[in-house]
Design an enzyme around this catalytic site. Structure first.
Site, PDB file in Angstrom:
ATOM      1  N   SER A  15       0.824  -1.218   0.000  1.00  0.00           N
ATOM      2  CA  SER A  15       0.000   0.000   0.000  1.00  0.00           C
ATOM      3  C   SER A  15       0.859   1.270   0.000  1.00  0.00           C
ATOM      4  O   SER A  15       0.667   2.158  -0.834  1.00  0.00           O
ATOM      5  CB  SER A  15      -0.902   0.011   1.233  1.00  0.00           C
ATOM      6  OG  SER A  15      -1.683  -1.149   1.273  1.00  0.00           O
ATOM      7  N   GLU A  35       9.203  -5.467  -6.770  1.00  0.00           N
ATOM      8  CA  GLU A  35       8.332  -6.321  -5.961  1.00  0.00           C
ATOM      9  C   GLU A  35       8.625  -7.775  -6.324  1.00  0.00           C
ATOM     10  O   GLU A  35       8.643  -8.115  -7.508  1.00  0.00           O
ATOM     11  CB  GLU A  35       6.860  -5.974  -6.240  1.00  0.00           C
ATOM     12  CG  GLU A  35       5.857  -6.900  -5.600  1.00  0.00           C
ATOM     13  CD  GLU A  35       5.961  -6.996  -4.076  1.00  0.00           C
ATOM     14  OE1 GLU A  35       5.910  -5.956  -3.400  1.00  0.00           O
ATOM     15  OE2 GLU A  35       6.134  -8.134  -3.565  1.00  0.00           O
ATOM     16  N   CYS A  43      -2.101  -6.004   2.375  1.00  0.00           N
ATOM     17  CA  CYS A  43      -3.510  -5.586   2.392  1.00  0.00           C
ATOM     18  C   CYS A  43      -4.316  -6.274   1.295  1.00  0.00           C
ATOM     19  O   CYS A  43      -5.365  -6.850   1.547  1.00  0.00           O
ATOM     20  CB  CYS A  43      -3.585  -4.065   2.258  1.00  0.00           C
ATOM     21  SG  CYS A  43      -5.262  -3.471   2.058  1.00  0.00           S
ATOM     22  N   CYS A  48      -6.270  -7.076   4.651  1.00  0.00           N
ATOM     23  CA  CYS A  48      -7.568  -6.386   4.693  1.00  0.00           C
ATOM     24  C   CYS A  48      -8.585  -6.887   3.671  1.00  0.00           C
ATOM     25  O   CYS A  48      -9.727  -7.164   4.024  1.00  0.00           O
ATOM     26  CB  CYS A  48      -7.382  -4.889   4.437  1.00  0.00           C
ATOM     27  SG  CYS A  48      -5.866  -4.189   5.048  1.00  0.00           S
ATOM     28  N   LYS A  51      -9.507 -10.724   3.812  1.00  0.00           N
ATOM     29  CA  LYS A  51     -10.098 -10.901   5.152  1.00  0.00           C
ATOM     30  C   LYS A  51     -11.546 -10.384   5.156  1.00  0.00           C
ATOM     31  O   LYS A  51     -12.448 -11.042   5.634  1.00  0.00           O
ATOM     32  CB  LYS A  51      -9.228 -10.159   6.174  1.00  0.00           C
ATOM     33  CG  LYS A  51      -9.658 -10.191   7.613  1.00  0.00           C
ATOM     34  CD  LYS A  51     -10.661  -9.139   8.017  1.00  0.00           C
ATOM     35  CE  LYS A  51     -10.358  -7.733   7.680  1.00  0.00           C
ATOM     36  NZ  LYS A  51      -9.363  -7.072   8.486  1.00  0.00           N
ATOM     37  N   TYR A 101      -3.231  -2.715  -9.617  1.00  0.00           N
ATOM     38  CA  TYR A 101      -2.037  -2.098  -9.012  1.00  0.00           C
ATOM     39  C   TYR A 101      -0.906  -2.012 -10.025  1.00  0.00           C
ATOM     40  O   TYR A 101      -0.209  -1.011 -10.137  1.00  0.00           O
ATOM     41  CB  TYR A 101      -1.598  -2.905  -7.777  1.00  0.00           C
ATOM     42  CG  TYR A 101      -2.208  -2.379  -6.506  1.00  0.00           C
ATOM     43  CD1 TYR A 101      -1.440  -1.714  -5.566  1.00  0.00           C
ATOM     44  CD2 TYR A 101      -3.563  -2.523  -6.255  1.00  0.00           C
ATOM     45  CE1 TYR A 101      -2.001  -1.202  -4.400  1.00  0.00           C
ATOM     46  CE2 TYR A 101      -4.135  -2.025  -5.103  1.00  0.00           C
ATOM     47  CZ  TYR A 101      -3.356  -1.375  -4.184  1.00  0.00           C
ATOM     48  OH  TYR A 101      -3.920  -0.867  -3.042  1.00  0.00           O
ATOM     49  N   TYR A 179      -6.003  -7.846  16.724  1.00  0.00           N
ATOM     50  CA  TYR A 179      -6.907  -7.696  15.580  1.00  0.00           C
ATOM     51  C   TYR A 179      -7.123  -9.024  14.833  1.00  0.00           C
ATOM     52  O   TYR A 179      -8.248  -9.446  14.598  1.00  0.00           O
ATOM     53  CB  TYR A 179      -6.270  -6.763  14.546  1.00  0.00           C
ATOM     54  CG  TYR A 179      -6.370  -5.289  14.764  1.00  0.00           C
ATOM     55  CD1 TYR A 179      -7.274  -4.525  14.031  1.00  0.00           C
ATOM     56  CD2 TYR A 179      -5.523  -4.630  15.641  1.00  0.00           C
ATOM     57  CE1 TYR A 179      -7.330  -3.151  14.165  1.00  0.00           C
ATOM     58  CE2 TYR A 179      -5.582  -3.253  15.789  1.00  0.00           C
ATOM     59  CZ  TYR A 179      -6.481  -2.515  15.047  1.00  0.00           C
ATOM     60  OH  TYR A 179      -6.539  -1.160  15.181  1.00  0.00           O
ATOM     61  N   ILE A 180      -6.028  -9.650  14.414  1.00  0.00           N
ATOM     62  CA  ILE A 180      -6.153 -10.788  13.494  1.00  0.00           C
ATOM     63  C   ILE A 180      -6.814 -11.967  14.200  1.00  0.00           C
ATOM     64  O   ILE A 180      -7.690 -12.632  13.638  1.00  0.00           O
ATOM     65  CB  ILE A 180      -4.776 -11.179  12.903  1.00  0.00           C
ATOM     66  CG1 ILE A 180      -4.220 -10.002  12.086  1.00  0.00           C
ATOM     67  CG2 ILE A 180      -4.881 -12.428  12.038  1.00  0.00           C
ATOM     68  CD1 ILE A 180      -2.862 -10.232  11.446  1.00  0.00           C
ATOM     69  N   GLU A 183     -10.561 -11.256  14.641  1.00  0.00           N
ATOM     70  CA  GLU A 183     -11.275 -11.284  13.359  1.00  0.00           C
ATOM     71  C   GLU A 183     -11.397 -12.715  12.835  1.00  0.00           C
ATOM     72  O   GLU A 183     -12.458 -13.144  12.379  1.00  0.00           O
ATOM     73  CB  GLU A 183     -10.556 -10.406  12.333  1.00  0.00           C
ATOM     74  CG  GLU A 183     -10.734  -8.914  12.626  1.00  0.00           C
ATOM     75  CD  GLU A 183     -10.057  -8.004  11.609  1.00  0.00           C
ATOM     76  OE1 GLU A 183      -9.194  -8.485  10.843  1.00  0.00           O
ATOM     77  OE2 GLU A 183     -10.399  -6.809  11.580  1.00  0.00           O
ATOM     78  N   ASP A 305       4.433  -0.305   7.551  1.00  0.00           N
ATOM     79  CA  ASP A 305       4.482  -1.173   8.739  1.00  0.00           C
ATOM     80  C   ASP A 305       5.876  -1.306   9.347  1.00  0.00           C
ATOM     81  O   ASP A 305       6.006  -1.816  10.464  1.00  0.00           O
ATOM     82  CB  ASP A 305       3.993  -2.588   8.372  1.00  0.00           C
ATOM     83  CG  ASP A 305       2.489  -2.637   8.160  1.00  0.00           C
ATOM     84  OD1 ASP A 305       1.840  -1.587   8.303  1.00  0.00           O
ATOM     85  OD2 ASP A 305       1.974  -3.733   7.853  1.00  0.00           O
ATOM     86  N   THR A 313      -3.275   0.025   6.784  1.00  0.00           N
ATOM     87  CA  THR A 313      -3.170   0.425   5.374  1.00  0.00           C
ATOM     88  C   THR A 313      -3.369   1.932   5.153  1.00  0.00           C
ATOM     89  O   THR A 313      -2.553   2.568   4.487  1.00  0.00           O
ATOM     90  CB  THR A 313      -4.183  -0.381   4.526  1.00  0.00           C
ATOM     91  OG1 THR A 313      -3.773  -1.740   4.572  1.00  0.00           O
ATOM     92  CG2 THR A 313      -4.242   0.087   3.090  1.00  0.00           C
ATOM     93  N   HIS A 438     -33.148   8.673  11.676  1.00  0.00           N
ATOM     94  CA  HIS A 438     -34.031   7.720  12.347  1.00  0.00           C
ATOM     95  C   HIS A 438     -34.697   6.770  11.359  1.00  0.00           C
ATOM     96  O   HIS A 438     -35.092   7.212  10.294  1.00  0.00           O
ATOM     97  CB  HIS A 438     -35.103   8.499  13.113  1.00  0.00           C
ATOM     98  CG  HIS A 438     -35.945   7.642  13.984  1.00  0.00           C
ATOM     99  ND1 HIS A 438     -35.468   7.060  15.142  1.00  0.00           N
ATOM    100  CD2 HIS A 438     -37.237   7.236  13.848  1.00  0.00           C
ATOM    101  CE1 HIS A 438     -36.437   6.345  15.692  1.00  0.00           C
ATOM    102  NE2 HIS A 438     -37.514   6.435  14.924  1.00  0.00           N
ATOM    103  N   GLU A 443     -27.868   6.984  15.413  1.00  0.00           N
ATOM    104  CA  GLU A 443     -28.466   8.200  15.989  1.00  0.00           C
ATOM    105  C   GLU A 443     -28.223   8.277  17.498  1.00  0.00           C
ATOM    106  O   GLU A 443     -28.279   9.352  18.091  1.00  0.00           O
ATOM    107  CB  GLU A 443     -29.962   8.304  15.670  1.00  0.00           C
ATOM    108  CG  GLU A 443     -30.822   7.248  16.340  1.00  0.00           C
ATOM    109  CD  GLU A 443     -32.302   7.362  15.960  1.00  0.00           C
ATOM    110  OE1 GLU A 443     -32.849   8.477  16.001  1.00  0.00           O
ATOM    111  OE2 GLU A 443     -32.920   6.331  15.620  1.00  0.00           O
TER     112      GLU A 443
END
Ligand code: NDP
Length: 453
Positions: A15, A35, A43, A48, A51, A101, A179-180, A183, A305, A313, A438, A443
């Site tokens: 990212s 890369e 991500c 992300c 997931k 990408y 987190y991981i 989740e 990171d 991300t 509403h 709310e």
């Protein structure tokens, strides 16, 4: 224009790297990016995006259950989940994103190297058997799951592998309290796996507000996740039929076909050549940078990171933008990490922005707390016992809202607008003067009037 082959060489197309490369090229820099694995980084490929697709898949089981109260017949014995369909559709979507990408970078004019780049010196990179030079090197290699070493640790998997399993675990143990872990416990439980969550501490998601941790702990248990706190795995044995036996520090042992370790992530520096330059690391192993993401080696920069900021991300994306505009856009963009909204896509979702109650009490003399716990409207007919929890933390002296926390359906979506309000410095009076939408759960954030303490 510099005498180097490139003005900027970016190592890692995650990212942060892609954003920095693309923006820098758009601002006129001659940019290369390397890369060696997949475009889009963690991500897009093992984080992300897949997931969230798994989270959506896992939520249907609850939706089928809820539907009965609204007149729908969706009998349990008629439902069937096919892991292979989910996995294939997820893979197709990720391939589509990889392509996007790749073309974003190409269209921006970046030269793309498919291969592993290593730093040779402060301006030189080895890539695919040749050497190229750059005025600046930006390291955006991201992290990799960390698994502690113990007897049998070779039998466990990490979040990386969960996305490529060719089966849905029948009996899974998830280890970790971040987190991981939270989740994935929700994902597996929702998809029908017998799920145990093991955490060595006494409070899940301990960096979150204490009420949020307490509410999610109770909701996960209500959903049928076997929660084992204050224990850890000592040893894992694999039987001839593939069954894993986990021996716990509390003396018990558990059987599973899959054990997922979600015990944090570490920067992926192996073989990168950081030892060839004067890049200092912090005690936590991350790269030390200044506000412009410059390391202690002046021509080498780092973001995402692998520096000491939140591993998220949107943070890496914003850092990539700040880097590009500062280096090539004639601006000095300094990141503002305050009021960082974040969500955990467990069931129900958690979303938060600003200070926890503990942080607020440490930083402010008097804080006022507003809390609300209620059964969302949908659950009146569904009979689902899931509760929604909301909390506002306000500085008494200035009336400014310091923190907003929610556990409940769609809180990941709701928090974004509230983060804007917080960033704009909204006071509780502004919240009170806002008319609610509403009927929604959201709310409640503008109708809380009675302090809880
Ligand atoms: P976290 O840092 O969130 O949590 C790691 C957990 O593993 C902690 O509960 C920690 O316990 C535990 N742990 C660490 N070492 C051991 C050990 N040796 N034995 C047992 N338990 C251990 O990491 P995650 O892997 O969950 O996620 C990494 C990062 O990725 C997150 O911090 C987050 O920034 C990002 N992320 C964001 C998501 C989102 O935005 N929705 C989703 C997923 C990840 P203890 O607290 O006791 O140290």
């Amino acid at each position: 224009m510099s005498n180097y082959d490139f003005d900027l060489f970016v190592i890692g197309a995650g990212s942060g790297g892609v954003r920095a490369a693309r923006m820098s090229a758009g601002l006129g820099a001659r940019v290369a990016i390397a890369e060696d694995r997949y475009f889009g980084g963690t991500c897009v490929n093992v984080g992300c995006v897949p997931k969230k697709l798994f989270v959506y898949a896992s939520e249907f089981s609850g939706d089928f259950n809820d539907a009965a109260g609204f007149g729908w017949k969706a009998k349990e014995e008629q439902r069937e989940f096919e892991w292979s369909v989910l996995k294939q559709n997820k893979d197709t979507e990720i391939e589509r994103l990889n392509g996007i990408y790749d073309s974003l970078l190409g269209n921006a004019g970046c030269e793309i190297f498919n291969g592993r780049a290593t730093i040779a010196d402060a301006h030189t990179i080895n890539i695919n058997g040749k050497q190229v030079t750059a005025e600046k090197i930006l390291v955006t290699v991201g992290g990799w799951p960390f698994v502690p070493k113990f007897e049998g640790s070779e039998h466990v998997i990490t979040s990386n592998e969960t996305f490529h399993l060719d089966y849905l675990p029948k009996k899974v143990i998830v280890v970790g309290g971040g987190y991981i872990a939270v989740e994935f416990a929700g994902i597996y439980n929702g998809l029908g796996s017998d799920t145990t969550l093991i955490y060595r501490g006494d409070t899940l998601l301990k960096r979150f507000d204490h009420d949020v941790s307490a509410v999610i702990t109770s909701e996960l248990e209500k959903k049928g996740i076997n929660l084992q706190l204050e224990t850890n795995i000592k040893k894992v044995e694999k039987k001839a039929d593939g069954t894993l036996i986990a021996s716990l520090t509390n003396g018990e042992s558990l059987e599973a076909d899959t054990i997922l370790y979600a015990t944090g992530r570490k920067p992926l520096f192996e073989g990168l050549g950081l030892d060839k330059v004067n890049v200092e690391l912090l005690d936590n192993g991350k790269i030390k940078v200044n506000k412009q993401f410059q390391t202690t080696e002046p021509s080498v920069y780092a973001l995402g990171d692998i520096i000491d900021t939140e591993e998220l991300t949107p943070v890496a994306l914003e850092e990539g933008m700040a880097f590009a505009y500062t280096q090539y856009g004639g601006e000095n963009r300094v990141m503002d990490y305050d009021h960082l909204a974040t969500a955990v896509f467990c069931q129900p979702n958690i979303a938060t922005v600003g200070l926890t109650e503990k942080e607020a009490r440490e930083q402010y003399k008097d804080v006022v707390i507003y809390k609300s716990t209620f059964s969302p409207m949908r659950n009146r007919l569904s009979g689902n016992s899931e509760k929604t929890f909301m909390k506002l933390i306000v500085d008494k002296a200035s009336d400014k809202v310091l923190g907003i926390h929610m556990v409940g359906g769609d809180s990941g979506e709701i928090i974004q607008g509230l983060a804007v309000a917080l960033k704009a410095g909204a006071t509780k009076a502004v919240f009170d003067a806002t008319i609610g939408v509403h009927p929604t759960a959201a709310e409640e954030f503008v109708t809380m009037r009675t302090p809880a303490g």
